[in-house]
Design a protein around this motif. Structure first.
Motif, PDB file in Angstrom:
ATOM      1  N   ARG A 290       0.806  -1.217   0.000  1.00  0.00           N
ATOM      2  CA  ARG A 290       0.000   0.000   0.000  1.00  0.00           C
ATOM      3  C   ARG A 290       0.844   1.273   0.000  1.00  0.00           C
ATOM      4  O   ARG A 290       0.344   2.343  -0.376  1.00  0.00           O
ATOM      5  CB  ARG A 290      -0.954   0.006   1.195  1.00  0.00           C
ATOM      6  N   PHE A 291       2.120   1.168   0.381  1.00  0.00           N
ATOM      7  CA  PHE A 291       2.964   2.370   0.378  1.00  0.00           C
ATOM      8  C   PHE A 291       3.102   2.940  -1.033  1.00  0.00           C
ATOM      9  O   PHE A 291       3.322   4.144  -1.213  1.00  0.00           O
ATOM     10  CB  PHE A 291       4.342   2.059   0.968  1.00  0.00           C
ATOM     11  N   LEU A 292       2.954   2.094  -2.059  1.00  0.00           N
ATOM     12  CA  LEU A 292       3.035   2.585  -3.436  1.00  0.00           C
ATOM     13  C   LEU A 292       1.832   3.465  -3.793  1.00  0.00           C
ATOM     14  O   LEU A 292       1.911   4.283  -4.710  1.00  0.00           O
ATOM     15  CB  LEU A 292       3.115   1.403  -4.414  1.00  0.00           C
ATOM     16  N   GLU A 293       0.740   3.297  -3.050  1.00  0.00           N
ATOM     17  CA  GLU A 293      -0.473   4.073  -3.327  1.00  0.00           C
ATOM     18  C   GLU A 293      -0.290   5.559  -3.020  1.00  0.00           C
ATOM     19  O   GLU A 293      -1.102   6.390  -3.437  1.00  0.00           O
ATOM     20  CB  GLU A 293      -1.653   3.514  -2.532  1.00  0.00           C
ATOM     21  N   LYS A 294       0.768   5.900  -2.305  1.00  0.00           N
ATOM     22  CA  LYS A 294       1.036   7.311  -2.028  1.00  0.00           C
ATOM     23  C   LYS A 294       1.304   8.081  -3.316  1.00  0.00           C
ATOM     24  O   LYS A 294       1.180   9.308  -3.359  1.00  0.00           O
ATOM     25  CB  LYS A 294       2.209   7.447  -1.058  1.00  0.00           C
ATOM     26  N   ALA A 295       1.671   7.356  -4.378  1.00  0.00           N
ATOM     27  CA  ALA A 295       1.871   8.009  -5.679  1.00  0.00           C
ATOM     28  C   ALA A 295       0.561   8.533  -6.244  1.00  0.00           C
ATOM     29  O   ALA A 295       0.554   9.398  -7.132  1.00  0.00           O
ATOM     30  CB  ALA A 295       2.502   7.022  -6.661  1.00  0.00           C
ATOM     31  N   ALA A 296      -0.584   8.036  -5.739  1.00  0.00           N
ATOM     32  CA  ALA A 296      -1.902   8.463  -6.224  1.00  0.00           C
ATOM     33  C   ALA A 296      -2.556   9.498  -5.317  1.00  0.00           C
ATOM     34  O   ALA A 296      -3.718   9.864  -5.519  1.00  0.00           O
ATOM     35  CB  ALA A 296      -2.817   7.248  -6.374  1.00  0.00           C
ATOM     36  N   ILE A 297      -1.839   9.982  -4.293  1.00  0.00           N
ATOM     37  CA  ILE A 297      -2.366  11.046  -3.437  1.00  0.00           C
ATOM     38  C   ILE A 297      -2.247  12.380  -4.178  1.00  0.00           C
ATOM     39  O   ILE A 297      -1.167  12.763  -4.628  1.00  0.00           O
ATOM     40  CB  ILE A 297      -1.589  11.121  -2.104  1.00  0.00           C
TER      41      ILE A 297
END
Length: 581
Positions: A290-297
């Motif tokens: 889920r840390f990769l989802e920070k790219a979609a913030i």
């Protein structure tokens, strides 16, 4: 107008750049023209690799371990360069031009190799095996040889990265008839290129040993020239897919954006994350990485204004679907890592196993089997296993379990098990061969040992059967488990397992030789194979293979992605507008 559109393929163009006409482009004939160039590539690469170790030892007078490492480094580089070929095809050249250019480079390499084996000045003077007067090849002679080998490796890398993909481009996945034809193309792809290998280890190796190496390599060059002409003849009939950009760049964009926003907190509601992918093409959200989802913030400064309006900067903000694509690739890595060891074992079949065969009785009547041709049993095992699986195992499995065959992970597991038994059999066989060598006075490597070369058949058959399962399993796994836009790169990722397997083989050989070697050149991997302990090296590989299989089993169980507890709500246009404002 609708009738006219039905004759075109939506995502493909012809050689002029116009929408591809279904009746005039694509299908089995163009795919066969493409497949032909891969068969010739396999003929050239394997014909050189399986018998190169004997040339290095007997003609260039290199130590056996150095010769083995030269072959494995050559093969490893060939598969590693598939990543370069895939990047160039996706980003700049396209698959058609990539195949044409790199096929020409391989032709140049085989022609250079033919010249280097023909001219006396490019090899040391002949001498008796194990004689003190043997002079090792000098730097210039080895330099020419390496130049030819790595030109071939470069050509192979470019070809392998694009041939299967360009072949599949000739079929429309949205058309049921063509979709079934594409499935047939993939199912027979490995089968037909195995015939190229079969010709390499029989006809080509025989010509190298009994007639002339330069003639055999010259045949490779001429065959590739013919294959290129045949390939180019289909230019007007091919379908070409527009490039969507390099998936490697897309992966780096997600990583870069997530690192820049590493200190930000992920929102509780996944629907708050950025998404601009059409709903039909979105990938279901998963809980892993889920840390990769920070790219979609979405943050201030993520959008840039241009003449077309406002667009997101992909190095600062990535869609949630793009993030999920990267997650899919990351999930492949544990399985990817635990399949490398198989190809380390495979490397032994074209190096030390060939050297073993060169010391054993190989006569059938008055005919002597070339040492490199013993790998015919390896190829035969692949073809037999594929046929038995296709005609016997799959129907029985479907009848008993209701499924058309083993899953990709099950096939990989079966291949790994076969490799364990293959190395165990190789260790036992080598012990018997060494026992026969001790019965011969002095254990001279030039003396033919009183033991049949057919003792090597079990190890060739077991590892060959393992390749039939693991190659098809890996190809299926990396193509079907990767995002649609990253299948070319995923295929390259699969081929890097072969590359790293060869490099690890070279590394193990160097380490074992250094640890077990002595000042007089002895040890497990002695310069004279009859005075070494190759059986212990094979036993070490058996143990490493078993440990690797346990690791693979754990990774296979972990592989299945975790689904979110609640369905993800994607960010709508109104949310995006309010954020930009």
């Amino acid at each position: 107008m609708e009738e006219k559109m039905s004759w075109t393929v939506a995502d493909a163009v012809n050689y002029k750049g116009f929408p591809a006409d279904r009746s005039k482009t694509g299908g089995w004939v163009p795919a066969a023209l493409i497949l032909g160039i891969e068969i010739v590539e396999r003929l050239s690469t394997m014909g050189i690799a399986v018998n190169l170790v004997t040339y290095m030892i007997s003609i260039m007078h290199l130590p056996s371990s150095t010769a083995a490492n030269t072959v494995t480094d050559f093969m490893g580089t060939s598969f590693l360069l598939c990543l370069l070929g895939g990047f160039l095809a996706d980003s700049f050249l396209g698959r058609y031009k990539t195949i044409g250019i790199f096929a020409s480079i391989q032709t140049l390499g085989t022609a250079t190799l033919a010249i280097s084996t023909k001219l006396p000045g490019l090899r040391p003077p002949p001498c008796h095996a194990n004689s003190d007067s043997c002079k090792q090849a000098n730097g210039f002679q080895m330099g020419i040889l390496y130049l030819s080998l790595y030109l071939i490796a470069l050509g192979t890398g470019g070809l392998k990265s694009s041939v299967s993909g360009f072949g599949s481009d000739q079929f429309d996945e949205k058309d049921e008839k063509e979709k079934s034809q594409m499935a047939y193309f993939f199912n027979r792809f490995f089968f037909f290129i195995s015939f190229g290998t079969l010709a390499a280890v029989t006809v080509l190796v025989y010509l190298q040993d009994e007639v002339s190496r330069s003639l055999a390599y010259g045949i490779c060059s001429v065959s590739m020239i013919i294959a290129i002409i045949v390939f180019l003849s289909g230019t007007k009939r091919y379908r070409y897919k527009r490039s969507l950009g390099s998936p490697i760049v897309h992966i780096f964009q997600v990583i870069a954006a997530s690192i820049k926003k590493r200190k930000r907190q992920l929102p509780y509601n996944v629907g708050s994350l950025y998404e601009d992918t059409p709903e039909a093409s979105r990938i279901e959200h998963t809980e892993q990485f889920r840390f990769l989802e920070k790219a979609a913030i979405v943050a201030e400064g993520d959008f840039e204004t241009n003449v077309c309006g406002s667009e997101s900067n992909p190095w600062k903000l990535c869609s949630l679907t793009r993030v999920e694509e990267v997650k899919m690739m990351v999930r492949l890595l544990p399985v990817w890592a635990t399949t490398i060891i198989f190809w380390t074992i495979y490397a032994q079949m074209i190096t030390f196993s060939v050297e073993q065969a060169s010391t054993m009785e190989r006569n059938i009547g008055s005919f002597q089997i070339p040492a490199g041709s013993l790998t015919v049993f390896f190829v035969a095992a692949i073809l037999i296993t594929l046929a038995v699986y296709d005609r016997l195992i799959m129907p029985l499995w479907k009848k008993w379990n209701g499924k058309p065959g083993f899953t990709d992970l099950q096939r990989i597991a079966i291949g790994l098990v076969f490799s364990i038994f293959g190395m165990a059999a190789a260790s036992v066989c080598e012990r018997k061969r060494l026992s026969a060598a001790k019965s011969v006075s002095g254990g001279n490597q030039a003396t033919t040992l009183p033991i049949s070369v057919f003792l090597l058949i079990p190890q060739f058959f077991l590892v060959g059967s393992g390749e039939a399962f693991i190659y098809t399993g890996q190809l299926d796994f990396f193509i079907t488990r990767s995002p649609k836009g990253m299948k070319t790169m995923s295929t390259g990722l699969f081929l890097t397992t072969l590359s790293l397997g060869f490099f690890i083989s070279s590394f193990l050989v160097s380490v074992v030789k250094k640890v077990t070697g002595t000042r007089d050149g002895q040890g497990w991997l002695a310069d004279n194979i009859n005075k070494g302990r190759l059986d212990l090296f094979y036993a070490l590989l058996t143990i490493l293979s078993f440990i690797n299989f346990v690791a693979f089993a754990v990774c296979a169980l972990w592989f299945k992605p975790k689904k979110p507890k609640q369905p993800a709500m994607q960010m709508g246009p109104q949310q995006r507008k309010s954020v930009e404002g």
